[in-house]
Design a protein around this motif. Sequence first.
Motif, PDB file in Angstrom:
ATOM      1  N   MET A 157       0.817  -1.216   0.000  1.00  0.00           N
ATOM      2  CA  MET A 157       0.000   0.000   0.000  1.00  0.00           C
ATOM      3  C   MET A 157       0.849   1.264   0.000  1.00  0.00           C
ATOM      4  O   MET A 157       0.472   2.261  -0.606  1.00  0.00           O
ATOM      5  CB  MET A 157      -0.953   0.024   1.211  1.00  0.00           C
ATOM      6  N   GLY A 218      -5.335  11.712  -3.546  1.00  0.00           N
ATOM      7  CA  GLY A 218      -6.154  10.629  -3.030  1.00  0.00           C
ATOM      8  C   GLY A 218      -7.161  11.178  -2.031  1.00  0.00           C
ATOM      9  O   GLY A 218      -7.467  12.368  -2.020  1.00  0.00           O
ATOM     10  N   GLU A 239      -7.044   6.294   6.519  1.00  0.00           N
ATOM     11  CA  GLU A 239      -7.017   5.981   5.086  1.00  0.00           C
ATOM     12  C   GLU A 239      -8.405   5.583   4.607  1.00  0.00           C
ATOM     13  O   GLU A 239      -8.634   4.480   4.095  1.00  0.00           O
ATOM     14  CB  GLU A 239      -6.005   4.868   4.818  1.00  0.00           C
ATOM     15  N   HIS A 242      -9.309   3.995   1.182  1.00  0.00           N
ATOM     16  CA  HIS A 242      -9.160   2.570   0.878  1.00  0.00           C
ATOM     17  C   HIS A 242     -10.247   1.720   1.517  1.00  0.00           C
ATOM     18  O   HIS A 242     -10.069   0.510   1.691  1.00  0.00           O
ATOM     19  CB  HIS A 242      -7.772   2.091   1.290  1.00  0.00           C
ATOM     20  N   CYS A 252      -7.975  -1.204  -7.439  1.00  0.00           N
ATOM     21  CA  CYS A 252      -7.190  -0.164  -6.770  1.00  0.00           C
ATOM     22  C   CYS A 252      -5.755  -0.666  -6.632  1.00  0.00           C
ATOM     23  O   CYS A 252      -5.526  -1.870  -6.448  1.00  0.00           O
ATOM     24  CB  CYS A 252      -7.780   0.122  -5.386  1.00  0.00           C
ATOM     25  N   CYS A 254      -3.975  -0.712  -4.225  1.00  0.00           N
ATOM     26  CA  CYS A 254      -3.759  -1.370  -2.939  1.00  0.00           C
ATOM     27  C   CYS A 254      -4.042  -2.862  -3.005  1.00  0.00           C
ATOM     28  O   CYS A 254      -3.706  -3.606  -2.085  1.00  0.00           O
ATOM     29  CB  CYS A 254      -4.620  -0.725  -1.853  1.00  0.00           C
ATOM     30  N   ASN A 256      -7.225  -4.124  -3.585  1.00  0.00           N
ATOM     31  CA  ASN A 256      -8.665  -4.344  -3.458  1.00  0.00           C
ATOM     32  C   ASN A 256      -9.392  -3.744  -4.667  1.00  0.00           C
ATOM     33  O   ASN A 256      -8.776  -3.143  -5.545  1.00  0.00           O
ATOM     34  CB  ASN A 256      -9.185  -3.719  -2.154  1.00  0.00           C
ATOM     35  N   CYS A 259     -12.383   0.736  -4.136  1.00  0.00           N
ATOM     36  CA  CYS A 259     -12.012   1.636  -3.039  1.00  0.00           C
ATOM     37  C   CYS A 259     -12.556   3.039  -3.289  1.00  0.00           C
ATOM     38  O   CYS A 259     -12.613   3.520  -4.426  1.00  0.00           O
ATOM     39  CB  CYS A 259     -10.499   1.689  -2.877  1.00  0.00           C
ATOM     40  N   GLU A 261     -11.472   6.090  -2.931  1.00  0.00           N
ATOM     41  CA  GLU A 261     -10.727   7.129  -3.632  1.00  0.00           C
ATOM     42  C   GLU A 261     -10.623   6.880  -5.132  1.00  0.00           C
ATOM     43  O   GLU A 261     -10.219   7.778  -5.865  1.00  0.00           O
ATOM     44  CB  GLU A 261      -9.348   7.323  -3.021  1.00  0.00           C
ATOM     45  N   ARG A 262     -11.009   5.698  -5.589  1.00  0.00           N
ATOM     46  CA  ARG A 262     -11.071   5.474  -7.041  1.00  0.00           C
ATOM     47  C   ARG A 262     -12.210   6.270  -7.659  1.00  0.00           C
ATOM     48  O   ARG A 262     -12.253   6.470  -8.868  1.00  0.00           O
ATOM     49  CB  ARG A 262     -11.252   3.984  -7.353  1.00  0.00           C
TER      50      ARG A 262
END
Length: 388
Positions: A157, A218, A239, A242, A252, A254, A256, A259, A261-262
Motif C-alpha cells: 500500500m 487521493g 485511510e 481505501h 485499486c 492497494c 482491493n 475503493c 478514492e477510485r
Amino acid sequence: MALRGTNQEFGGPYNRRIVLEAIRLHGPTTRRDIARRVGLTVQTVSTIVRELEEGGYVLSARAEPKKRGLPPATLSINPGGGYAVGIHVTPIGIDAALVDLSGEVVASGRREAPNPTPDHAFEQIGNLVSELAGMKAGQRILGIGLALPGPFGVEKMSFIGPTTMAGWNDVALAERLSDSTGLPAFLETDMAAAALGERLYGLGAGFSDYYYLYFGVGLGGVMVHDGIVLRGAWGNAGEIGHIPLVAGGEPCPCGNRGCLERYLSLEAYGRSGRSEADWVKEVTPAFHAAITIIENLFDPETVILGGLAPESLLERLAEAAQRLPNSVSARGDRTAPRITVAHGGPHAVLRGAAALAVSGVLSPRFGRMFATGRERDNDVLRGKGMAA
C-alpha cells in the motif's frame, strides 16, 4: 482543545511546547491563566516562560497601572522569534512555505515536478529552502517538516499507485531531508499535517471533536479529539480512501476493488474529464456514503472538508451534502452544519508541516504533534526515515 502539561520526569520539553501553544492560542494571556489552562503550577509556568522569553519565542508586556499595584504581565507569541519550513510533496509537484511562529506564511514557492524521483525531489527541496531562508537572512530557522501521502510502512500500500509517491520505497526520508537542507527534519502524512494546520489556524480551533476529510490526489481523513488526532496503532488511521465501497468495482493499486478514492479524489476527478458540476453530481452518492460512514463511526461535531481541491469544488460537494442520508449526526440540536468547508487550501498542509518542525525542535521526545496517548519511540521520533 485540551492542552495539559505533565509532571513526569521527562516532561520539561513537552511542557515547554504546551505552554508555547497555550500562549499562541490564547495570547495575550497571563502566567496564571496559562497555569489554569494546562494544569501546571504558576511557578512551573513562570520558569518555562522565562526560558521562552530568553529564547525570543514570546513577548511580555505590562499595561499602565490604573490603581495600586502592578497589573500582571501579558504574554504573546513573538512572530519573528523563529521560522520553520513546511514542505508538501505530491505526485503533481512540490510546495514549500516559510512560516513564522504565529502561523503566518511569510513566503512560499512551488516546483512543478510530476511524479518526481527522490533524488530530483530532494534537490528541488534544497533549492526551495535556500530561496525561502534567503528572504529572512540572519533569522532563526528552527526546522523543516515534510508532508507526504500515506500510508507509511504498509506492505502493498505504501508508495504504490497514482495517489502516492510511487517508487519511494526504502528511502531514508528524514535523513535525506536533513542532508538536503541542513535543518532538523520531521515527517507526517499530508492529511494529518493538514488537520494540524486546520486545528492551529483554521476552523478546527472552534471544535473539540471534528473529522478532517482531506481531499487531495487521493482521499484521507483524521478524527481530532481535544486537539489530538486519533492516529491508530501504527500512525496510519485515516485511510478512508481505501474503504472498499463498490462491490466488484474498479481495481485499486492497494490490491482491493471499488475503493472510495477510485471514485472520490482529485485523481478520480482528473480521470473523469467532466466539469466540476457534472462530476459532483456523478459522485454525490459516493460522497454521501463516505460522510455517513464517518459520522456513524466517529460522531463528530462536524466534518471539515479541505485539502488540495479547489475551493469551488469543495463548496459544490458541501452543497450536495445538504441532502445527506440519516446518521447519528442528524440531530435537531446541532449548532454546526454536518459539513463545513475549510478555507486554508494548500497552506493548511504547509502550516501543519512547519508547526510539526517547531514542535519537534522545542519538544524532541514529542516530535510528532499527532500521537496516540503513548510516546512513539520509533524511527520518526528519532529523526530517521520511514521505510515501506
